[in-house]
Scaffold this motif. Structure first.
Motif, mmCIF file in Angstrom:
data_model
loop_
_atom_site.group_PDB
_atom_site.id
_atom_site.type_symbol
_atom_site.label_atom_id
_atom_site.label_comp_id
_atom_site.label_asym_id
_atom_site.label_seq_id
_atom_site.Cartn_x
_atom_site.Cartn_y
_atom_site.Cartn_z
ATOM 1 N N LYS A 1 10.330 29.354 4.524
ATOM 2 C CA LYS A 1 11.009 28.097 4.179
ATOM 3 C C LYS A 1 12.276 27.880 4.988
ATOM 4 O O LYS A 1 12.714 26.752 5.189
ATOM 5 N N SER A 2 12.843 28.983 5.492
ATOM 6 C CA SER A 2 14.109 28.878 6.221
ATOM 7 C C SER A 2 13.972 28.126 7.544
ATOM 8 O O SER A 2 14.985 27.720 8.122
ATOM 9 N N VAL A 3 12.749 27.924 8.049
ATOM 10 C CA VAL A 3 12.618 27.204 9.326
ATOM 11 C C VAL A 3 12.852 25.711 9.140
ATOM 12 O O VAL A 3 13.157 25.008 10.114
ATOM 13 N N TYR A 4 12.719 25.221 7.908
ATOM 14 C CA TYR A 4 12.884 23.786 7.678
ATOM 15 C C TYR A 4 14.351 23.477 7.398
ATOM 16 O O TYR A 4 14.977 24.082 6.524
ATOM 17 N N LEU A 5 14.887 22.524 8.151
ATOM 18 C CA LEU A 5 16.304 22.198 8.048
ATOM 19 C C LEU A 5 16.567 21.261 6.875
ATOM 20 O O LEU A 5 15.703 20.473 6.465
ATOM 21 N N LYS A 6 17.755 21.349 6.363
ATOM 22 C CA LYS A 6 18.191 20.418 5.325
ATOM 23 C C LYS A 6 18.507 19.066 5.970
ATOM 24 O O LYS A 6 18.797 19.004 7.167
ATOM 25 N N PRO A 7 18.457 17.990 5.215
ATOM 26 C CA PRO A 7 18.752 16.670 5.789
ATOM 27 C C PRO A 7 20.113 16.667 6.498
ATOM 28 O O PRO A 7 21.124 17.085 5.928
ATOM 29 N N GLY A 8 20.124 16.217 7.720
ATOM 30 C CA GLY A 8 21.363 16.145 8.489
ATOM 31 C C GLY A 8 21.793 17.454 9.131
ATOM 32 O O GLY A 8 22.767 17.487 9.900
ATOM 33 N N GLU A 9 21.083 18.553 8.851
ATOM 34 C CA GLU A 9 21.474 19.852 9.406
ATOM 35 C C GLU A 9 21.068 19.959 10.869
ATOM 36 O O GLU A 9 19.986 19.544 11.266
ATOM 37 N N LYS A 10 21.965 20.516 11.686
ATOM 38 C CA LYS A 10 21.694 20.763 13.097
ATOM 39 C C LYS A 10 22.098 22.197 13.426
ATOM 40 O O LYS A 10 23.127 22.681 12.968
ATOM 41 N N ILE A 11 21.283 22.862 14.224
ATOM 42 C CA ILE A 11 21.558 24.243 14.618
ATOM 43 C C ILE A 11 21.696 24.368 16.135
ATOM 44 O O ILE A 11 22.612 25.006 16.636
#
Length: 414
Positions: A390-400
């Protein structure tokens, strides 16, 4: 003492003829039990689905049309993987059900007049393609590429330079750092190898090698065989950096040893000669790997791997420790003693394992495809990485990822 060693070695070869003939005439081959053999025969169909992005032809087909030499280059896996996936049963036309997304870019098909690859445009091409898929489809942005894979078969993968010190300085192209990289380069604890990368063999023309097969009962009359550079005088004039000095050490210590058939000349009988050899040297060059590794396995010549910390292709499926011989770079001056000390029964077993057709198929990219070949091993590697956490999916607005990181030249439009 050295003369005695040579005489003993010649006797060793004479006996080796009989061992080799016996092993290769025997239709029975040996199979490694346990995970290596089982994984080698995995079938990825039904265990994953891959969506292939449809890109403008300027990213792939038009590049190939401009230079068809790319079809026979050792980096051609990127082209044949694209062709394979278009008709593969794992391909899905519905991106909503895809496990993996594939972006077909021929990033290595930029060759000099002499056929050497120029990787310097690759980052600009990749950036352009990723900008396109991220703005045309929603899937890249959900994970910033963590469920995408890219074939990057350069010398140092996605570091995009043919010299190691420059590749290390560049590092993996920042936009690809969450993606899975399918690459020929593999070296433990190296900045150019991502955790989770899939290491593959370089491309070697399967039809050409098949056409040069000689009768399997031909005696292996060559003890050790190698053809290639010992010094790269154009790029390393002082001779101390290329191959970390390992190839130079082979030449300086063994050029006069009658057990070693080594030369810079590349004869027309190269493939036939490998099939007449017991051991084939596979030393590092600018990168740890070379097509010799593929050729040795296909032709049943025991690969002598001289490349410290190498990560070998499909290492979770192919029992490299069982079929090859590993020699530390610092031990090259002792190669004659190391190889003549290997017991006959060990050589016989390695030859029996190499005779297993599944070993050979796993190292090749044939057209048409065959069960268990390198294409399938790549898919097996992707299937074994599922399900995505699940950690591969970003939260809304999240950028890495940092899109503007890296050399300024990489930011130029492509």
């Amino acid at each position: 003492m050295r003369k005695c060693l040579w005489l003993w070695g010649l006797l060793f070869i004479a006996l080796g003829f009989a061992w080799s003939i016996t092993a290769e005439r025997n239709p029975c081959t040996e199979r490694i039990s346990g995970s290596a053999g089982d994984v080698l025969e995995d079938d990825p169909v039904g265990r994953l689905k891959v969506y292939v992005y449809e890109l403008p032809s300027k990213y792939n087909k038009k590049i190939l049309q401009k230079d068809p030499r790319c079809l026979s280059h050792m980096f051609a896996a990127e082209i044949f993987m694209h062709r394979f996936l278009l008709s593969s049963p794992v391909r899905t036309l519905n991106p909503e059900e895809a496990d993996w997304f594939y972006t077909p870019i021929y990033a290595t098909c930029d060759l000099t007049p002499t056929g050497l690859p120029l990787p310097f445009k690759s980052p600009r091409m990749l950036r352009s393609a990723i900008q396109l898929i991220s703005s045309s489809w929603p899937y890249w942005n959900r994970t910033e590429g963590a469920d995408h894979f890219f074939v990057v078969p350069h010398d140092f993968g996605a570091c995009f330079h043919y010299q190691e010190e420059k590749a290390i300085e560049r590092g993996i192209f920042p936009i690809l750092r969450r993606a899975t990289l399918v690459q020929t380069f593999g070296q433990r604890n190296h900045v150019c190898l991502n955790e989770g990368s899939i290491t593959i063999p370089p491309y070697a023309p399967p039809q050409k090698m098949q056409a040069r097969q000689i009768p399997p009962d031909t005696p292996r009359s060559i003890f050790v065989y190698f053809r290639g550079l010992f010094y790269d005088v154009n790029n390393d004039p002082e001779g101390g950096y290329y191959a970390r000095g390992a190839r130079a050490a082979v030449w300086e210590n063994l050029k006069s040893n009658p057990l070693f058939d080594i030369s810079t000349e590349h004869p027309t009988t190269y493939y036939e000669d490998m099939q007449r050899a017991i051991f084939c040297l596979c030393p590092l060059g600018w990168a740890p790997w070379s097509p010799r590794l593929v050729e040795a396995v296909v032709f049943g010549c025991i690969p002598v791997i001289i490349a410290d910390d190498i990560v070998l292709p499909f290492a979770d499926a192919i029992p490299w420790e069982e079929i090859g011989v590993f020699v530390a770079e610092e031990d090259v001056p002792k190669l004659d003693k190391i190889l003549t000390s290997i017991p006959p029964h060990v050589i016989l077993r390695k030859q029996r394992l190499l005779a297993n057709p599944s070993m050979k198929r796993a190292m090749l990219f044939p057209q048409p495809t065959l069960p268990g070949d390198a294409f399938h091993q790549i898919l097996n590697g992707l299937a074994r990485k599922l399900p995505h956490p699940k950690s591969v999916y970003l939260k809304p607005g999240e950028k890495i990822l940092n899109w503007t990181a890296g050399p300024i030249t990489d930011l130029k439009p492509w």
